[in-house]
Design an enzyme around this catalytic site. Structure first.
Site, mmCIF file in Angstrom:
data_model
loop_
_atom_site.group_PDB
_atom_site.id
_atom_site.type_symbol
_atom_site.label_atom_id
_atom_site.label_comp_id
_atom_site.label_asym_id
_atom_site.label_seq_id
_atom_site.Cartn_x
_atom_site.Cartn_y
_atom_site.Cartn_z
ATOM 1 C CD GLU A 42 65.929 -15.803 91.868
ATOM 2 O OE1 GLU A 42 66.787 -15.115 91.292
ATOM 3 O OE2 GLU A 42 65.994 -16.083 93.082
ATOM 4 C CE1 TYR A 125 71.075 -16.753 90.487
ATOM 5 C CE2 TYR A 125 69.229 -15.819 89.276
ATOM 6 C CZ TYR A 125 69.890 -16.036 90.460
ATOM 7 O OH TYR A 125 69.380 -15.564 91.633
ATOM 8 C CG ASP A 143 74.239 -13.951 91.644
ATOM 9 O OD1 ASP A 143 75.239 -14.402 92.232
ATOM 10 O OD2 ASP A 143 73.444 -13.171 92.180
#
Length: 374
Positions: A42, A125, A143
Site C-alpha cells: 500500500e 486510505y 483512493d
DNA sequence: AAGACGTGGCC
DNA sequence: TGGCCAAGTCT
C-alpha cells in the site's frame, strides 16, 4: 444486507464482488495475508503504478522480510532499495513506523484502521486498506480509482478534490461496502480491492470499457451520457523548473558527495549541486558553490585541473551543467544557498561506495552516461 | 488548507 | 512533445 442498504447498493456490491472473484489480477501482494507485506504494498502503491511497484516490492521483501528486519536496517539501505520509486518520504516514514512497531509495540502490528493511522506515513486510505485486506475490518477506502468510479457511478459533478465531495465519497463507499453480506468472511478487503480494480481495469480515465463493466446498469453517469466527462478536476498548476549544476570532485581517489536534508529528495545523496540563478552562468554558479562549500579545501573551481593553493587538495574532474529539474520545486528557495547549508552530511567516498548510495534518478543517469564516455 | 513531494508511461 | 496521469500523506 446491511440494515439500511438500498437494493441498488446491494446490487453494486454484489456485482463488484462477483466480477472481482473472476477477474482480479494475480498480484504479488494478493498472494499474501501478511499484514507487513500488505502494508508495504500500500505504501509503494501510493501515486505509483502497479507495474512499477512489483519489482521493488519483491526486492524489498527479500531484503527486509519482516517488520523487525526493516526496523534493524540503516536508513541508507532503506533509501537504496527505494531508489527510483520517488516520493522518498514514504520510505523514511515506513522505516520510522517499523521502528515504532518494534520498539513501542513489541513488534506487534496494529489491527484496526484507527491504530494503523497513528503510524507515520499511514493516512486514512492506507490504514483502511490494510485493516480491511489483512484483518477483514469493514472500513471503506477512497483512493484515486474509487473517486473516479464513484464520480461516474453516482454522477458526482463537483471537483473530486473538493472537501465535501471527498467526505461524501467516503460515506458512499461505506454504504455500498456495508450493503454486502456481513456473513461472508474477507468481503471488506475483496470489496475495497474490487472498487480499485474496477477503476484500474474498466473504469479507466480515458475511454472506459463500459461494455465489460459489472455495474454499468447502476451507473448514473453513463445513464446521463456524461460518464466520460467525469470526474471533474480542479485547476491544474504550473510546474516550475530549475537549472542546476553539479560537479564530480575528487581527492585521493574519492569523490565528494552530500546528503540532502528532509524535503525534496530528502535523505538521498548527490554530487555537490547548486541552482543556477537567473542571469547567472553555470560557471558562476559552480564557482559560488565550490567557494561556499569547499572553502577550506578548494580555492577555485577549474574544469579538469587540480585546484587548491600550494598543494593539490581536490580536482574538479567533470562539471554537469543544465541538470534540468522538472519536478515541482521552489527554485528561489535554494538559489544562493551554499551546498553546506543544504546538506546534512558531506563525505568523500570511493567509487565502489558511490555506487551503493541512493541517488536521484536524474543524477544517477547523468553520472552513468557521462562516466561511460570517458 | 493549498502546496510540496518523483518518476515513468502514455498519446 | 508537453501535459496528464498513477492504490496519498504531511504541513
Amino acid at each position: 444486507m446491511g440494515a439500511h442498504a438500498t437494493k441498488r447498493d446491494a446490487a453494486i456490491h454484489d456485482g463488484l464482488i462477483a466480477w472481482y472473484r473472476r477477474h482480479a489480477r494475480d498480484l504479488p501482494w494478493r498472494r499474501s495475508r501478511d499484514p507487513y507485506a500488505i502494508w508495504l504494498s500500500e505504501v509503494m502503491l501510493q501515486q505509483t503504478r502497479v507495474e512499477t511497484v512489483i519489482p521493488y516490492y519483491e526486492r524489498w521483501l527479500e531484503a527486509f522480510p519482516t517488520v523487525q528486519a526493516l526496523a534493524d536496517a540503516s536508513e541508507d539501505a532503506v533509501l537504496k532499495l527505494w531508489e527510483g520509486l520517488g516520493y522518498y518520504r514514504r520510505a523514511r516514514n515506513f522505516h520510522r513506523a517499523a521502528q515504532v512497531v518494534a520498539n513501542e509495540r513489541a513488534g506487534q502490528l496494529p489491527e484496526t484502521a484507527e491504530q494503523w493511522q497513528t503510524l507515520p506515513g499511514v493516512g486514512r486510505y492506507t490504514a483502511s486498506a490494510v485493516a480491511s485486506i489483512a484483518f477483514d475490518e469493514a472500513v471503506p477506502v477512497v483512493d484515486g480509482n474509487v473517486k473516479r468510479v464513484l464520480a461516474r457511478l453516482e454522477r458526482i459533478e463537483t471537483p473530486t478534490d473538493d472537501r465535501e465531495t471527498v467526505a461524501s465519497m467516503w460515506q458512499r463507499a461505506e454504504a455500498i461496502l456495508l450493503a454486502g453480506s456481513v456473513k461472508e468472511p474477507g468481503t471488506p478487503g475483496a470489496f475495497n480491492q474490487a472498487m480499485m480494480e474496477l477503476g484500474a481495469r474498466i473504469c479507466v480515465p480515458r475511454r472506459p470499457s463500459c461494455l465489460l463493466c459489472p455495474v454499468a446498469a447502476s451507473c448514473r453517469g453513463r445513464a446521463a451520457g456524461v460518464h466520460e466527462t467525469l470526474p471533474i478536476k480542479g485547476p491544474k498548476r504550473v510546474v516550475p523548473h530549475a537549472d542546476w549544476v553539479s560537479a564530480w570532485i575528487t581527492r585521493g581517489g574519492r569523490v565528494l558527495v552530500g546528503q540532502r536534508p528532509p524535503g525534496l529528495l530528502g535523505g538521498l545523496w548527490e554530487l555537490p549541486t547548486t541552482t543556477v540563478a537567473p542571469g547567472e552562468t553555470d560557471a558562476d554558479a559552480l564557482a559560488r558553490m565550490v567557494r561556499a562549500d569547499l572553502a577550506a579545501d578548494v580555492a577555485e573551481p577549474s574544469h579538469g585541473k587540480a585546484v587548491g593553493s600550494d598543494q593539490t587538495i581536490a580536482t574538479v574532474d567533470h562539471v554537469f551543467t543544465h541538470l534540468r529539474v522538472t519536478i515541482r520545486v521552489t527554485p528561489l528557495a535554494l538559489v544562493g544557498k551554499p551546498v553546506a547549508q543544504r546538506h546534512v552530511a558531506l563525505k568523500w567516498v570511493r567509487r565502489a561506495e558511490f555506487d551503493t548510495l541512493a541517488l536521484p534518478v536524474a543524477m544517477r543517469k547523468l553520472v552513468r552516461a557521462s562516466l561511460a564516455k570517458r
